[in-house]
Design an enzyme around this catalytic site. Structure first.
Site, PDB file in Angstrom:
ATOM      1  NE  ARG A   4       6.233   9.564   6.893  1.00 30.84           N
ATOM      2  CZ  ARG A   4       6.527   8.348   7.348  1.00 30.84           C
ATOM      3  NH1 ARG A   4       6.725   8.150   8.619  1.00 30.84           N
ATOM      4  NH2 ARG A   4       6.630   7.332   6.519  1.00 30.84           N
TER       5      ARG A   4
ATOM      6  N   GLY B  44      -2.042 -13.644  17.380  1.00 25.88           N
ATOM      7  CA  GLY B  44      -2.509 -15.033  17.249  1.00 25.88           C
ATOM      8  C   GLY B  44      -1.386 -15.924  16.741  1.00 25.88           C
TER       9      GLY B  44
ATOM     10  CG  ASN C  95      -4.938 -11.566  11.542  1.00 30.10           C
ATOM     11  OD1 ASN C  95      -5.744 -12.310  12.085  1.00 30.10           O
ATOM     12  ND2 ASN C  95      -5.249 -10.830  10.490  1.00 30.10           N
TER      13      ASN C  95
ATOM     14  CE1 TYR D 182       0.123   5.265  12.173  1.00 29.08           C
ATOM     15  CE2 TYR D 182       0.481   7.158  13.594  1.00 29.08           C
ATOM     16  CZ  TYR D 182       0.981   6.057  12.919  1.00 29.08           C
ATOM     17  OH  TYR D 182       2.314   5.757  12.991  1.00 29.08           O
TER      18      TYR D 182
ATOM     19  CE  LYS E 148      -3.775 -18.447  22.368  1.00 30.33           C
ATOM     20  NZ  LYS E 148      -5.190 -18.153  22.233  1.00 30.33           N
ATOM     21  NE  ARG E 149      -0.402 -21.039  13.877  1.00 24.38           N
ATOM     22  CZ  ARG E 149       0.596 -21.513  13.127  1.00 24.38           C
ATOM     23  NH1 ARG E 149       1.040 -22.727  13.312  1.00 24.38           N
ATOM     24  NH2 ARG E 149       1.145 -20.764  12.188  1.00 24.38           N
TER      25      ARG E 149
ATOM     26  CB  VAL F 171      -0.962  -7.314   8.196  1.00 22.93           C
ATOM     27  CG1 VAL F 171      -1.669  -6.042   8.658  1.00 22.93           C
ATOM     28  CG2 VAL F 171      -0.299  -8.013   9.357  1.00 22.93           C
TER      29      VAL F 171
ATOM     30  CG  PHE G  62      -1.709   1.269   1.377  1.00 24.86           C
ATOM     31  CD1 PHE G  62      -2.285   1.911   0.290  1.00 24.86           C
ATOM     32  CD2 PHE G  62      -1.844   1.847   2.640  1.00 24.86           C
ATOM     33  CE1 PHE G  62      -2.966   3.119   0.433  1.00 24.86           C
ATOM     34  CE2 PHE G  62      -2.523   3.050   2.791  1.00 24.86           C
ATOM     35  CZ  PHE G  62      -3.083   3.687   1.693  1.00 24.86           C
TER      36      PHE G  62
HETATM   37  P1  NAD Z   1       5.664   3.050   5.587  1.00 27.82           P
HETATM   38  O1  NAD Z   1       4.338   3.527   5.115  1.00 27.82           O
HETATM   39  O2  NAD Z   1       6.860   3.368   4.758  1.00 27.82           O
HETATM   40  O3  NAD Z   1       5.642   1.481   5.803  1.00 27.82           O
HETATM   41  C1  NAD Z   1       4.503   0.771   6.168  1.00 27.82           C
HETATM   42  C2  NAD Z   1       4.490  -0.534   5.387  1.00 27.82           C
HETATM   43  O4  NAD Z   1       3.334  -1.301   5.763  1.00 27.82           O
HETATM   44  C3  NAD Z   1       4.366  -0.326   3.865  1.00 27.82           C
HETATM   45  O5  NAD Z   1       5.305  -1.112   3.186  1.00 27.82           O
HETATM   46  C4  NAD Z   1       2.941  -0.739   3.549  1.00 27.82           C
HETATM   47  O6  NAD Z   1       2.776  -1.192   2.235  1.00 27.82           O
HETATM   48  C5  NAD Z   1       2.694  -1.797   4.608  1.00 27.82           C
HETATM   49  N1  NAD Z   1       1.274  -1.977   4.925  1.00 27.82           N
HETATM   50  C6  NAD Z   1       0.366  -1.014   5.226  1.00 27.82           C
HETATM   51  N2  NAD Z   1      -0.826  -1.570   5.453  1.00 27.82           N
HETATM   52  C7  NAD Z   1      -0.655  -2.915   5.310  1.00 27.82           C
HETATM   53  C8  NAD Z   1      -1.532  -4.026   5.405  1.00 27.82           C
HETATM   54  N3  NAD Z   1      -2.838  -3.882   5.705  1.00 27.82           N
HETATM   55  N4  NAD Z   1      -1.039  -5.256   5.182  1.00 27.82           N
HETATM   56  C9  NAD Z   1       0.275  -5.440   4.855  1.00 27.82           C
HETATM   57  N5  NAD Z   1       1.146  -4.420   4.737  1.00 27.82           N
HETATM   58  C10 NAD Z   1       0.674  -3.173   4.969  1.00 27.82           C
HETATM   59  O7  NAD Z   1       5.840   3.596   7.058  1.00 27.82           O
HETATM   60  P2  NAD Z   1       7.090   3.551   8.054  1.00 27.82           P
HETATM   61  O8  NAD Z   1       7.489   4.938   8.317  1.00 27.82           O
HETATM   62  O9  NAD Z   1       8.092   2.582   7.582  1.00 27.82           O
HETATM   63  O10 NAD Z   1       6.394   3.008   9.376  1.00 27.82           O
HETATM   64  C11 NAD Z   1       6.488   1.652   9.778  1.00 27.82           C
HETATM   65  C12 NAD Z   1       5.806   1.490  11.130  1.00 27.82           C
HETATM   66  O11 NAD Z   1       6.408   2.331  12.097  1.00 27.82           O
HETATM   67  C13 NAD Z   1       4.313   1.817  11.115  1.00 27.82           C
HETATM   68  O12 NAD Z   1       3.618   0.899  11.910  1.00 27.82           O
HETATM   69  C14 NAD Z   1       4.260   3.184  11.743  1.00 27.82           C
HETATM   70  O13 NAD Z   1       3.032   3.406  12.392  1.00 27.82           O
HETATM   71  C15 NAD Z   1       5.431   3.132  12.723  1.00 27.82           C
HETATM   72  N6  NAD Z   1       5.930   4.473  13.010  1.00 27.82           N
HETATM   73  C16 NAD Z   1       6.667   5.164  12.084  1.00 27.82           C
HETATM   74  C17 NAD Z   1       7.110   6.445  12.388  1.00 27.82           C
HETATM   75  C18 NAD Z   1       7.937   7.245  11.424  1.00 27.82           C
HETATM   76  O14 NAD Z   1       8.302   8.384  11.748  1.00 27.82           O
HETATM   77  N7  NAD Z   1       8.303   6.756  10.274  1.00 27.82           N
HETATM   78  C19 NAD Z   1       6.798   7.026  13.626  1.00 27.82           C
HETATM   79  C20 NAD Z   1       6.025   6.304  14.512  1.00 27.82           C
HETATM   80  C21 NAD Z   1       5.615   5.015  14.214  1.00 27.82           C
HETATM   81  N1  UDP Z   2       4.200  19.872   8.022  1.00 27.20           N
HETATM   82  C1  UDP Z   2       4.429  21.073   7.371  1.00 27.20           C
HETATM   83  N2  UDP Z   2       4.553  21.062   6.008  1.00 27.20           N
HETATM   84  C2  UDP Z   2       4.474  19.937   5.273  1.00 27.20           C
HETATM   85  C3  UDP Z   2       4.260  18.697   5.951  1.00 27.20           C
HETATM   86  C4  UDP Z   2       4.123  18.714   7.315  1.00 27.20           C
HETATM   87  O1  UDP Z   2       4.518  22.142   7.982  1.00 27.20           O
HETATM   88  O2  UDP Z   2       4.604  20.010   4.037  1.00 27.20           O
HETATM   89  C5  UDP Z   2       4.086  19.901   9.481  1.00 27.20           C
HETATM   90  C6  UDP Z   2       2.869  19.152  10.034  1.00 27.20           C
HETATM   91  O3  UDP Z   2       1.742  19.997  10.075  1.00 27.20           O
HETATM   92  C7  UDP Z   2       3.377  18.775  11.415  1.00 27.20           C
HETATM   93  C8  UDP Z   2       4.871  18.543  11.219  1.00 27.20           C
HETATM   94  O4  UDP Z   2       5.214  19.207  10.001  1.00 27.20           O
HETATM   95  O5  UDP Z   2       3.189  19.832  12.324  1.00 27.20           O
HETATM   96  C9  UDP Z   2       5.264  17.074  11.101  1.00 27.20           C
HETATM   97  O6  UDP Z   2       4.433  16.481  10.128  1.00 27.20           O
HETATM   98  P1  UDP Z   2       4.567  14.961   9.666  1.00 27.20           P
HETATM   99  O7  UDP Z   2       3.384  14.653   8.814  1.00 27.20           O
HETATM  100  O8  UDP Z   2       5.913  14.745   9.093  1.00 27.20           O
HETATM  101  O9  UDP Z   2       4.533  14.130  11.026  1.00 27.20           O
HETATM  102  P2  UDP Z   2       3.517  14.120  12.280  1.00 27.20           P
HETATM  103  O10 UDP Z   2       2.599  15.289  12.221  1.00 27.20           O
HETATM  104  O11 UDP Z   2       2.797  12.826  12.133  1.00 27.20           O
HETATM  105  O12 UDP Z   2       4.422  14.198  13.430  1.00 27.20           O
END
Ligand code: NAD
Ligand code: UDP
Length: 314
Positions: free
Chosen positions: A185, A101, A98, A144, A104-105, A58, A35
């Site tokens: 982001r 689960g 999932n 989220y 656990k298994r 997932v 995705f």
């Molecule tokens: P990302 O979007 O790059 O990666 C998420 C991955 O999960 C993708 O490859 C996507 O295809 C896959 N995915 C999404 N929904 C799915 C589903 N239903 N089934 C199977 N795969 C699925 O994001 P990321 O930055 O790598 O984040 C990874 C994890 O870390 C996430 O759980 C996110 O909530 C957590 N996280 C990230 C940050 C950050 O700053 N990057 C901060 C806090 C938490």
């Molecule tokens: N933000 C911004 N300009 C952008 C994208 C994000 O000013 O083009 C701001 C957003 O409103 C937030 C902060 O940057 O206050 C971090 O955003 P991000 O989406 O990276 O992460 P999160 O809000 O989930 O911490």
């Protein structure tokens, strides 16, 4: 050598984790529905005989035999998780059930990638793990934030009820190569805007703060948490250096030498005003703290996006 499942393994954090675990000699199964992940993130791993790719959602049950599970599957940027909020909740709730689960298994240890978003718009600063947060249950970020909160609850209940071996990590804003260029982001947006000479879009006044952790530091923390015994968390993993969004924009503009101008857009609702991890627990329990400065991390991230632009992939 262990057999390790990484859900969300084709994403930003997941692909780096798969790579590191393979380098450490493990067998890695990457489960992803692509995705928000990309084939290009894991292309260089496909030839490794210890790497397997499972294209699956997932939210559907999966039958595998593994020793450890890093459960990362979930869209992470507001643009992506708000695209289909109901699916985001399903991913967090059904996906986590999932994985629990499965754990656990087969008696696997399972680590949940939770988030600093569980603190919402925090009234305690910096955030400690014992703070319960200030989260809007009905806002546009709730799919989220509340999704991850339920995922944490599920982890704890499977642990208490079924003795599942769990770990909960609350990840703060992380950045680095392989962030999705279109995920909205702040770090990827500002870098791409600056490289293209487009306006830098600051939401609000730019006085909201975030603390940015470089991917390599986060990986070390994730693996240390997975390996430690007798500590289930939750634990904050993030870089405590705090910057305003305006400071971040200025830093990126200066490093790229870009002539882009800064423009101001309305602040999205429920956008947290401040965020900074207290990492005392991670220091004490894991001996972990981040070592990469914002400038060093940005340099590598800028190079990644420059290459992506030059190769025509964005
Ligand atoms: P990302 O979007 O790059 O990666 C998420 C991955 O999960 C993708 O490859 C996507 O295809 C896959 N995915 C999404 N929904 C799915 C589903 N239903 N089934 C199977 N795969 C699925 O994001 P990321 O930055 O790598 O984040 C990874 C994890 O870390 C996430 O759980 C996110 O909530 C957590 N996280 C990230 C940050 C950050 O700053 N990057 C901060 C806090 C938490
Ligand atoms: N933000 C911004 N300009 C952008 C994208 C994000 O000013 O083009 C701001 C957003 O409103 C937030 C902060 O940057 O206050 C971090 O955003 P991000 O989406 O990276 O992460 P999160 O809000 O989930 O911490």
């Amino acid at each position: 050598m262990k057999r390790i499942l990484v859900t969300g393994g084709a994403g930003f954090i997941g692909s780096h984790l798969c790579e590191k675990l393979l380098n450490d000699g493990h067998e890695v199964i990457c489960l992803d529905n692509f995705f928000t992940g990309f084939k290009r993130n894991i292309l260089h791993l496909l030839d490794n005989h210890r790497f397997e790719l499972v294209r699956q959602d997932v939210t559907l049950p999966v039958l595998l035999e593994v020793d450890k599970i890093y459960h990362l599957a979930c869209p992470a940027s507001p643009v992506h998780y708000q695209y289909n909020p109901v699916k985001t909740i399903k991913t967090n709730v059904m996906g986590t059930i999932n994985m629990l689960g499965l754990a656990k298994r087969v008696r696997a240890r399972v680590l949940l990638a939770s988030t600093s978003e569980v603190y919402g718009d925090p009234k305690v600063h910096p955030q400690t793990e014992d703070y319960w947060g200030n989260v809007n249950p009905i806002g546009i970020r709730s799919c989220y934030d509340e999704g991850k909160r339920v995922a944490e609850t599920l982890m704890m209940d499977y642990h208490r009820q079924n003795k599942v071996d769990i770990k909960i990590v609350r990840i703060f804003n992380t950045y680095g190569p392989r962030m999705a260029p279109n995920d909205g982001r702040v770090v990827s947006n500002f870098i791409l805007q600056a490289l293209r000479g487009q306006d830098i879009t600051i939401f609000g006044k730019g006085d909201q703060t975030r603390s940015f952790c470089y991917i390599d530091d986060l990986l070390t923390g994730l693996i240390q948490m997975m390996e430690v015994d007798d500590f289930i968390g939750p634990v904050n993993l993030g870089n405590p250096d705090e910057f305003t969004i305006l400071q971040l924009a200025q830093q990126i503009l200066a490093m790229i030498g870009s002539k882009s101008k800064i423009v101001y857009h309305p602040l999205p609702s429920d956008d947290p005003t401040q965020r900074k991890p207290d990492i005392t627990l991670a220091r004490n329990k894991l001996g972990w703290y981040p070592g990469v400065s914002l400038k060093t991390g940005l340099k590598k991230t800028i190079k990644y996006f420059e290459d992506l632009l030059q190769s025509g992939q964005v």
